[in-house]
Write an enzyme that holds these catalytic residues in place. Sequence first.
Site, PDB file in Angstrom:
ATOM      1  N   HIS A 173       0.848  -1.201   0.000  1.00  0.00           N
ATOM      2  CA  HIS A 173       0.000   0.000   0.000  1.00  0.00           C
ATOM      3  C   HIS A 173       0.885   1.253   0.000  1.00  0.00           C
ATOM      4  O   HIS A 173       2.075   1.202   0.339  1.00  0.00           O
ATOM      5  CB  HIS A 173      -0.902   0.019   1.237  1.00  0.00           C
ATOM      6  CG  HIS A 173      -0.142   0.114   2.519  1.00  0.00           C
ATOM      7  ND1 HIS A 173       0.374  -1.005   3.157  1.00  0.00           N
ATOM      8  CD2 HIS A 173       0.218   1.186   3.281  1.00  0.00           C
ATOM      9  CE1 HIS A 173       1.011  -0.622   4.239  1.00  0.00           C
ATOM     10  NE2 HIS A 173       0.936   0.698   4.344  1.00  0.00           N
TER      11      HIS A 173
ATOM     12  N   THR B  57       1.494   4.580   1.927  1.00  0.00           N
ATOM     13  CA  THR B  57       1.185   5.319   3.155  1.00  0.00           C
ATOM     14  C   THR B  57       1.040   6.791   2.782  1.00  0.00           C
ATOM     15  O   THR B  57       2.027   7.480   2.516  1.00  0.00           O
ATOM     16  CB  THR B  57       2.290   5.133   4.206  1.00  0.00           C
ATOM     17  OG1 THR B  57       2.385   3.742   4.530  1.00  0.00           O
ATOM     18  CG2 THR B  57       1.977   5.925   5.468  1.00  0.00           C
TER      19      THR B  57
ATOM     20  N   HIS C 229       5.829   6.167  -1.612  1.00  0.00           N
ATOM     21  CA  HIS C 229       6.358   4.880  -2.060  1.00  0.00           C
ATOM     22  C   HIS C 229       5.447   3.760  -1.562  1.00  0.00           C
ATOM     23  O   HIS C 229       4.643   3.950  -0.642  1.00  0.00           O
ATOM     24  CB  HIS C 229       7.783   4.664  -1.531  1.00  0.00           C
ATOM     25  CG  HIS C 229       7.861   4.615  -0.032  1.00  0.00           C
ATOM     26  ND1 HIS C 229       8.015   5.753   0.743  1.00  0.00           N
ATOM     27  CD2 HIS C 229       7.781   3.567   0.854  1.00  0.00           C
ATOM     28  CE1 HIS C 229       8.029   5.411   2.019  1.00  0.00           C
ATOM     29  NE2 HIS C 229       7.889   4.085   2.118  1.00  0.00           N
TER      30      HIS C 229
ATOM     31  N   THR D 282       5.840  -0.072  -0.083  1.00  0.00           N
ATOM     32  CA  THR D 282       6.784  -1.082   0.409  1.00  0.00           C
ATOM     33  C   THR D 282       6.425  -2.440  -0.187  1.00  0.00           C
ATOM     34  O   THR D 282       5.285  -2.906  -0.078  1.00  0.00           O
ATOM     35  CB  THR D 282       6.760  -1.159   1.939  1.00  0.00           C
ATOM     36  OG1 THR D 282       7.102   0.123   2.471  1.00  0.00           O
ATOM     37  CG2 THR D 282       7.746  -2.204   2.456  1.00  0.00           C
TER      38      THR D 282
END
Length: 835
Positions: A718, A720, A797, A799
């Site tokens: 996802h 953040t 970004h 992860t």
Amino acid sequence: MKVLALRRSVAQVYADTQVYTHDDTKDDYENAFLISNLTTHNILYLNYSIKTLEILNKSGIAAVEIQSLEELFTLIRCNFTYDYEDNIIYLHDYSYYTNNEIRTDQHWVTKTDIEEYLLPGWKLTYVGYNGSDTRGHYNFSFTCQNAATDDDLIIEYIYSEVLDFQNFMLKKIKERMTTSLPIARLSNRVFRDKLFPLLSKKRQRILNIGPRNESMFTFLNFPSIKQFSNGPYLVKDTIKLKQERWLGKRVSQFDIGQYKNMMNVITTVYYYYNLYQKKPTIYMVGSAPSYWIYDVKQYSDFTFETWDPFDTPYSSMHHKELFSEKDIAKLKDDSILYIDIRTDRGNIDWKEWRKIVEAQTVSNLKLAYQYLASGKSKVCCVKMTAMDLELPISAKLLHHPTTEIRSEFYLLLDIWDISNVKRFIPKGVLYSFINNVITENVFIQPPFKIKTFKNDYIVALYALSNDFNDRTDVINLINNQKQSLITVRINNTFKDEPKVGFKNIYDWTFLPTDFNTTDTIITSYDGCLGIFGLSISLASKPTGNNHLFILNGTDKYYKLDQFANHTGISRRSHQIRFSESATSYSGYIFRDLSNNNFNLIGTNIENSVSGHVYNALIYYRYNYSFDLKRWIYLHSIEKADIEGGKYYEHAPIELIYACKSAKEFASLQDDLTVLRYANEIERYINKVYSITYADDPNYFIGIKFRHIPYKYDVKVPHLTFGVLFISDSMIPDVVKIMKNMRNELFEMDVTTSYTYMLSDGVYVANVSGVLATYFKMYNLFYKSQITFGQSRMFIPHITLSFNNNRTVRIETTKLKINSIYLRKIRGDTVFDMSE
């Protein structure tokens, strides 16, 4: 910069000129902003909007409607000051040198023998006040006059040690042709003539600090303005002088006796204003020919009553006779008397003539005393000669330049002087005064003691930066004076010099952050002009003797996009990045890299740093007409009055990022002044904004996507979309903001194009297209006093893994949002919304 507005294009090609066609898809403010950031000096503005021209002029950028090729040719070849309220253009055009002429707007000069000392084949032309007589040269759709004259050179010659006028003028004209135009000095006269009538209509009491001779005609119409200068030279001050003999030195090749008399009378008028705040009747004894009266009357309406056996052509009432003691009774109160009686020597033996002159001096002084003793509201200026005399210790000594330094000086007396203590002054001491002292200013009022005046408006133009003033006192005055227009020298050094040399003195330097003000505009000369109905075609140079113009108590303060605004904020950046830099994206790249954002894909579109603040800091020498502190403050209290334009409200953290970039830029350039300025602006931002950081967050906003085009081994990859530090009771407020932004969140154009190691053991995919929405959400949370975002820059970004992996690059791929949720860190999801 000058903007010349045309309805149709022209065939001619002009140097340093760019064409801009009005963009109907953008509003007038956006067009004005785009024009102001063009890099050429001349802008031909096609299909123009009147409103756009108004915006530019209010910003201090000269923008004029052009109706003919002749108008275009005239304005494109020279610089000018534009009164955009009254549609008057004041050219600063010295092309008249090609007619073998020099120009003056002082009539008395034309009555001298100056033409005998001009360059061979040259002539002198009188052009009227500010060139008003040249209006007939221009048959234009706007009023036009050429305000350029050579009076500055003539006056400089009069006060110089040089006697050869022709060589002096030749040198000065060559200097004028090879150096940049001193545009502020040329337009300052226009500015003063606009400023003080406007202030006088609105303000009861005005204090003007540090006027010089350049202003001597301007203030004749304002007897109630209280002037402060360097004070007079008093009779008692001669105690410091050693006795000397007659010098007999020639000062000027041409006769400047007219100038001396004019300066004496104007000095007396201003001395009278200081005492009585009203206009006097002017009596003159020994007046012929007084051609300078014409000059005074061009500026202000005075009644001159004169006595002389010879004509005084411009007198209001002339008595063609000698003046005697019995005539004293004819002189009314509320007046000044100028006594300039002296018998011509002719063929008289010098010893005999000296006796006559001394007797006349005693007689003149007696007339002065009788005049002052006979009424009220009177001041007298009387011609004297160096001789043994008893004089009032408080009398004022005047010695304005005249053709030759001989034995003549003048005494300025008021009604208090005649009853004051008298002191014996030897002839040799008076010769010492005559030989060594020149009265350089018609304003001889007492100095200004730096303090605030609660109910007064203070004007101090180029007067308070000198280092004989206490710097802290100047800052306190600006901080605390409620109504004022004060200038101080800008610190445009690179080593953050606290003071710099100017002529034979030193000036303190200042940055906008030196002041702690509210309801104050801090701008440049051209920015200040726009506030008072003027604009100019040439902005101040980035280096040299430039000043901050600080306006306290102005009603323009909240009009953020109209005055002292962001027009031209990127102009210097454009000049550099399209000519000298490694790429036109240099600024974008540097701002991201200096904040540790290494994803440069789309860096020119997706900004995480305020370009406005960054440019305002690193190029402040070029764009300090933009009041950065005011811009920051009004946004922080949500009182920015925005009339139009493409408006983007920065999140406060974007301003902090800009300061960080500017500081690194300054360090690389070894620019200590920008380094301090950026640090102080960052502190100011933190002062006016209550920024809190979720560096120890307990909630986050996550975005899940329908498909991730990379391999991953985390459970739920996802984005953040920011972290929060909130209490559970604040969850409904967070959810409300998320719901309000629902459409914008789901409409984000989210893309990815590569993977990288964010840190050791953290493998992520880059995300683009979300920053603008992130900062908008940041603002909403900030205004709701919800702590959102960390102190380090937000790097979007996804992860993918907590193992080390190699970078993968793919074609830019759009990511479709599946859901957006609020979740407690190491806890449960408390809110979720799907498309």
